[in-house]
Write an enzyme that holds these catalytic residues in place. Structure first.
Site, short mmCIF file in Angstrom:
data_model
loop_
_atom_site.label_atom_id
_atom_site.label_comp_id
_atom_site.label_asym_id
_atom_site.label_seq_id
_atom_site.Cartn_x
_atom_site.Cartn_y
_atom_site.Cartn_z
N LYS A 1 0.56 -1.66 0.23
CA LYS A 1 0.09 -0.03 0.06
C LYS A 1 0.79 1.00 -0.48
O LYS A 1 0.63 2.07 -0.76
CB LYS A 1 -0.89 0.14 1.15
N ARG B 1 -9.29 0.33 9.83
CA ARG B 1 -8.92 -0.37 9.80
C ARG B 1 -10.00 -1.24 10.48
O ARG B 1 -9.13 -2.79 11.06
CB ARG B 1 -7.59 -0.69 10.61
N ARG C 1 12.08 -6.35 4.38
CA ARG C 1 11.55 -4.06 4.17
C ARG C 1 12.42 -4.41 4.88
O ARG C 1 13.07 -4.58 6.33
CB ARG C 1 10.51 -4.58 5.09
N ARG D 1 11.95 -2.21 10.54
CA ARG D 1 10.52 -1.98 12.16
C ARG D 1 10.39 -2.41 12.64
O ARG D 1 10.66 -4.11 12.46
CB ARG D 1 9.55 -1.62 11.01
N ARG E 1 -0.27 -9.06 13.26
CA ARG E 1 -0.56 -8.03 12.04
C ARG E 1 -2.04 -8.93 11.17
O ARG E 1 -2.75 -8.46 10.93
CB ARG E 1 0.36 -7.10 12.15
P1 AP5 Z 1 4.91 -1.81 2.27
O1 AP5 Z 1 4.71 -0.99 0.92
O2 AP5 Z 1 5.62 -1.33 2.86
O3 AP5 Z 1 3.10 -2.58 2.26
P2 AP5 Z 1 2.54 -2.08 3.14
O4 AP5 Z 1 1.02 -2.22 2.24
O5 AP5 Z 1 2.77 0.15 2.89
O6 AP5 Z 1 2.64 -2.35 4.56
P3 AP5 Z 1 2.72 -2.06 6.23
O7 AP5 Z 1 3.54 -2.62 6.91
O8 AP5 Z 1 2.89 -0.50 5.95
O9 AP5 Z 1 1.21 -1.99 6.76
P4 AP5 Z 1 0.93 -2.39 7.78
O10 AP5 Z 1 -0.32 -2.23 8.12
O11 AP5 Z 1 1.06 -3.18 9.19
O12 AP5 Z 1 1.63 -1.18 8.32
P5 AP5 Z 1 1.15 0.17 9.28
O13 AP5 Z 1 2.48 1.68 8.96
O14 AP5 Z 1 -0.22 1.10 8.53
O15 AP5 Z 1 5.89 -2.50 1.59
C1 AP5 Z 1 5.86 -3.81 2.60
C2 AP5 Z 1 7.85 -4.59 1.81
O16 AP5 Z 1 7.70 -4.99 0.16
C3 AP5 Z 1 8.25 -2.64 1.19
O17 AP5 Z 1 9.82 -4.29 1.47
C4 AP5 Z 1 8.18 -3.02 -0.56
O18 AP5 Z 1 9.56 -2.92 -0.45
C5 AP5 Z 1 7.82 -3.98 -0.67
N1 AP5 Z 1 7.03 -4.30 -1.61
C6 AP5 Z 1 6.41 -3.05 -1.55
N2 AP5 Z 1 5.20 -3.79 -3.04
C7 AP5 Z 1 5.95 -4.54 -3.48
C8 AP5 Z 1 5.13 -5.38 -5.01
N3 AP5 Z 1 4.25 -4.80 -5.51
N4 AP5 Z 1 6.59 -6.43 -5.16
C9 AP5 Z 1 7.90 -6.32 -4.46
N5 AP5 Z 1 7.98 -5.82 -2.59
C10 AP5 Z 1 6.73 -4.91 -2.90
O19 AP5 Z 1 0.70 0.19 10.78
C11 AP5 Z 1 1.88 0.24 11.67
C12 AP5 Z 1 0.85 0.07 12.92
O20 AP5 Z 1 0.72 1.47 12.90
C13 AP5 Z 1 -0.54 -0.89 12.99
O21 AP5 Z 1 0.64 -2.21 13.23
C14 AP5 Z 1 -1.14 -0.47 13.58
O22 AP5 Z 1 -0.48 -0.52 15.26
C15 AP5 Z 1 -1.03 0.79 13.35
N6 AP5 Z 1 -2.27 1.43 13.01
C16 AP5 Z 1 -1.97 1.43 11.82
N7 AP5 Z 1 -2.67 2.15 11.04
C17 AP5 Z 1 -3.77 2.24 12.22
C18 AP5 Z 1 -5.67 2.22 12.15
N8 AP5 Z 1 -5.93 2.06 11.60
N9 AP5 Z 1 -6.16 1.10 14.05
C19 AP5 Z 1 -5.15 1.34 14.17
N10 AP5 Z 1 -4.24 0.94 14.53
C20 AP5 Z 1 -3.48 1.67 13.77
MG MG Z 2 2.84 1.16 4.98
#
Ligand code: AP5
Ligand code: MG
Length: 209
Positions: A13, A88, A122, A155, A166
């Site tokens: 994403k 979420r 990552r 991370r 997760r």
């Molecule tokens: P990446 O683009 O980083 O993936 P992502 O979908 O953004 O994954 P996140 O880890 O950011 O998702 P998340 O939902 O756990 O974390 P968030 O930060 O939102 O890609 C992943 C990897 O793959 C990278 O290494 C990239 O290079 C590679 N890649 C990407 N696309 C690719 C492709 N097409 N092909 C190959 N490789 C690829 O949230 C973190 C924490 O914050 C949550 O766990 C929670 O505790 C809290 N939080 C955040 N939002 C909320 C909410 N709304 N409510 C409650 N808690 C929340």
């Molecule tokens: Mg992300």
């Protein structure tokens, strides 16, 4: 254009959002990045959410909704935005509907083995937050960000136990949003398995741009 990027952790994403920001000229709002910045700055919000995030659990709805509501009141999002990682939970989606009307919800469809591979490889820039990968998106110089020269780190929630947690949390609390938005006619499913450049093509086609 007001968009939500919905999908499991590691679906890509954030990576696609960085490119979509360029294409559409609207800001990306990542709740995860906002929380990580607060943790790094040791603000009261950061101190409150650090252990929750490290364990792979969700921050409470009240805190998260208040944060997004405040962000969506700012001037730069009035033309549109990409919400990356929010909502979420169903209560978050219901709250969002009271203060902003989204145009489309892009649903990243990808199986668990792919997300585990993406999350475990990552590497993130400490300064600008860009997401590299040890196999799929390597920085030119090891340990150094291509874009800002920042230091690259792993991370805390990309450890194996937190990844598993997760995925469970996603299935229980976030996946119900797929049906929620499908019933509202807003869902746009995209196959998120292909590599990064191909994802850009898939996204443009799905969006008709
Ligand atoms: P990446 O683009 O980083 O993936 P992502 O979908 O953004 O994954 P996140 O880890 O950011 O998702 P998340 O939902 O756990 O974390 P968030 O930060 O939102 O890609 C992943 C990897 O793959 C990278 O290494 C990239 O290079 C590679 N890649 C990407 N696309 C690719 C492709 N097409 N092909 C190959 N490789 C690829 O949230 C973190 C924490 O914050 C949550 O766990 C929670 O505790 C809290 N939080 C955040 N939002 C909320 C909410 N709304 N409510 C409650 N808690 C929340
Ligand atoms: Mg992300």
């Amino acid at each position: 254009m007001k968009l939500i990027f919905l999908g499991p952790p590691g679906a890509g994403k954030g990576t696609l959002a960085v490119r979509a920001v360029e294409m559409l000229g609207i800001p990306q709002i990542s709740t995860g990045s906002i929380f990580r910045a607060a943790i790094a700055a040791k603000t009261p919000l950061g101190l409150k959410v650090k252990s929750i995030i490290d364990e792979g659990k969700l921050v409470d709805d009240e805190t998260t909704i208040a944060l997004v509501k405040e962000r969506l009141a700012m001037d730069d999002v009035q033309k549109g935005y990409i919400l990356d990682g929010f909502p979420r939970t169903i209560p978050q989606a219901e709250a969002l509907a009271t203060f902003s009307a989204v145009d489309k919800v892009v649903n990243f469809d990808i199986p668990d083995p792919n997300v585990i591979e993406r999350l475990s490889g990552r590497r993130v820039c400490k300064a600008c937050g860009y997401n590299f990968h040890v196999l799929f998106n390597k920085p030119k110089k090891e340990g150094v960000c291509d874009y800002c020269g920042g230091e690259i780190y792993i991370r805390d929630d990309d450890k194996p136990e937190a990844i598993q947690k997760r995925l469970v949390v996603y299935r229980e609390q976030t996946a119900p949003l797929i049906d929620y938005y499908r019933k509202k006619g807003l869902l746009l499913d995209i196959d998120a398995k292909p590599m990064i450049d191909e994802m850009e093509v898939i996204f443009k086609k799905a969006m008709g741009i």
